[in-house]
Design an enzyme around this catalytic site. Structure first.
Site, PDB file in Angstrom:
ATOM      1  N   HIS A 268       0.819  -1.224   0.000  1.00  0.00           N
ATOM      2  CA  HIS A 268       0.000   0.000   0.000  1.00  0.00           C
ATOM      3  C   HIS A 268       0.847   1.266   0.000  1.00  0.00           C
ATOM      4  CE1 HIS A 268      -4.009  -1.901   0.911  1.00  0.00           C
ATOM      5  NE2 HIS A 268      -3.175  -2.907   1.111  1.00  0.00           N
TER       6      HIS A 268
ATOM      7  N   ASP B 246       3.431   9.602  -0.440  1.00  0.00           N
ATOM      8  CA  ASP B 246       2.273   8.795  -0.057  1.00  0.00           C
ATOM      9  C   ASP B 246       2.052   7.726  -1.129  1.00  0.00           C
ATOM     10  OD1 ASP B 246      -0.061   7.962   1.248  1.00  0.00           O
ATOM     11  OD2 ASP B 246      -0.714  10.024   1.635  1.00  0.00           O
TER      12      ASP B 246
END
Ligand code: ADP
Ligand code: G6P
Length: 475
Positions: A166, A375
């Site tokens: 992720h 991110d």
């Protein structure tokens, strides 16, 4: 039969379960939705598909029995107090997390942390081997469990194993610092399919495999000597767009949004930030940029409010403590310098809210500010697009979020460039309604069309077909 005896044909394995076990002050126990984007994304997948979710329940030194939850089985994996310190807070969140996020904080390398990481990964693999039915599909998640694919394959060669990261997969030069780089690559290579958020992650991984292991790499395929083929590709994750949109349009959420506006004194514009309190999210830079805009009179606190909510996160890790103190100080200083009218210029809440409150906040936000230094994806940006009604809104987005590859119509910023960021924030707030609408329309379409179901289907379908190929070739 109890949940403990049920075997599943589809198993998700993640450090965290979808729910955290919380012991209240009066000793009673309750379960709460666990924090973070992984749970937000995967929970609807499990509700729809059923199966088992193997993970930690968020408390130390507690054995918890399996149970049924929202149509799937929760299979808790216990962690001792020292494992929480060394495997979770240590190796996962003070070594891998900063290293994989471009070393925006300094990664620490400790041999005891690595030992705990190996032990806990082994325990997760054992639990998964126990609950997976013959030939089951197992989907291992994220950086806390990088060794599980290989460990699991050794125990259960019949399984089809997927792995999804992720967070970003770092550039080769950074990954190579890891003393245990070879073990980690081999661990991930135990999967039939490795998924990353963006294509750059998969190619970083493949480049490393080429330079650091003996396995043959051809395009996106790694031939793992004497075993199987592992494919690495990008699968950008998304959210349950329809679910969020429906929630945001419910009468309760509309009423809550109105109540929030009343509380804020109906400002002309609301800027909103929503994050886990994490140093990768660019909060220091964002608060500073907004503060300067107020201080320089470019934004008037009588008309504009900056609402920032931050979920408490990893509170015993030093970098997170420092961040919390810094933000408290910074917000306090700015609010005392720029006079408010009954309410401060920056409304800062350090707590976790129900999803309905998040949806109400997204509804009232005229400018959504998402400025991570790095991110993997950033689901907050997508949630805003699903929840904000109509087309008059604006998304300010960091180029360094995985989401920037898809959400190209956002107002893009480099969060390291404070002046540049201030200009873009003002531009987003004052752009013509026509421009704002044009951008929002394209962004909303992107999120509506790329749902979490489509993401899961694509990964699992590919895993189904790719996982079988090598065995057929070997036959
Ligand atoms: P990460 O996974 O790194 O935390 P994401 O942006 O991908 O980052 O996901 C964050 C998730 O946490 C989103 O689903 C968001 O709605 C949720 N969230 C963030 N802040 C809060 C908060 N204060 N209260 C409740 N949920 C929050
Ligand atoms: C990110 C990570 C997840 C993690 C979440 C919350 O989304 O990718 O793996 O679960 O943050 O962090 P926490 O440490 O509280 O699990």
């Amino acid at each position: 039969m109890t949940a403990a005896h049920l075997k599943a044909s589809f198993v998700v394995v993640a450090n965290r379960l979808s729910v955290d076990r919380v012991t209240e002050d009066d000793g009673s126990v309750s379960w709460r939705t666990a924090p973070g984007g992984l749970v937000t994304a995967l929970e609807p997948v499990m509700r729809q598909r059923g199966g088992a979710w193997v993970g930690w329940h968020g408390a130390s030194d507690e054995e918890v029995e399996p149970f049924e939850h929202e149509g799937y089985t929760i299979q808790p994996v216990p962690l001792s107090h020292s494992e929480v310190e060394e495997y979770y807070e240590g190796f996962s969140n003070a070594t891998l997390w900063p290293l994989f996020h471009d070393s925006v904080a300094f990664p620490e390398f400790h041999r005891e942390w690595w030992d705990a990481y190996v032990t806990v990964n082994q325990r997760f693999a054992e639990k998964t081997a126990e609950v997976a039915e013959d030939g089951a599909t197992v989907w291992v998640q994220d950086y806390q469990l990088l060794l599980v694919p290989q460990l699991l394959r050794e125990m259960r060669p019949d399984l089809r194993i997927g792995f999804f990261l992720h967070i970003p997969f770092p550039p080769v030069e950074l990954f190579q610092q890891l003393p245990w780089r070879r073990q980690i690559l081999e661990g991930m290579l135990g999967a039939d399919l490795v998924g990353t958020q963006v294509p750059g992650g998969a190619s970083n991984f493949l480049r490393l495999v080429r330079t650091r292991t003996q396995h043959k790499v051809e395009r996106d395929r790694v031939r793992v000597e004497g075993s199987h083929t592992c494919v690495a590709r990008a699968y950008p994750i998304s959210i349950d767009s329809a679910g969020f949109e429906e929630l945001a349009n419910s009468p309760e959420v509309i009423a809550e949004a109105e109540a929030l506006l009343d509380e804020l004194g109906h400002p002309k514009q609301v800027f909103l930030g929503v994050d886990r309190l994490d140093y990768t999210k660019g909060l220091r830079q964002r608060v500073r940029a907004m503060g300067e805009l107020f201080q320089e009179g470019k934004l008037d606190p009588a008309d504009v409010v900056f609402f920032q909510v931050a979920t408490p996160s990893r509170e015993r890790v030093d970098e997170y403590r420092r961040l919390r103190d810094d933000i408290d100080l910074l917000v306090g200083r700015i609010n005392s310098e720029v006079g408010g009218v009954g309410r401060p210029a920056i409304v800062y809440r350090h707590s976790s809210f129900p999803r309905s409150t998040m949806a109400a906040l997204y509804r009232i936000a005229d400018v959504m500010v998402v400025t991570p230094l790095r991110d993997g994806m950033n689901l907050v940006a997508k949630e805003y697009l699903a929840c904000h009604p109509g087309e008059d809104g604006a998304l300010v987005l960091s180029e360094f979020a995985g989401a920037a590859r898809e959400l190209r119509q956002a107002y893009m910023v480099n969060p390291y460039d404070l002046n540049g960021m201030k200009d873009v924030l003002l531009h987003a707030a004052t752009d013509s309604p026509r421009n704002r609408r044009r951008r929002m329309r394209a962004l909303k379409r992107q999120v509506r069309e790329n749902t979490i179901e489509a993401w899961a289907d694509r990964f699992i379908d590919d895993l189904g077909s790719l996982g079988r190929e090598p065995r057929q070739q070997e036959a």
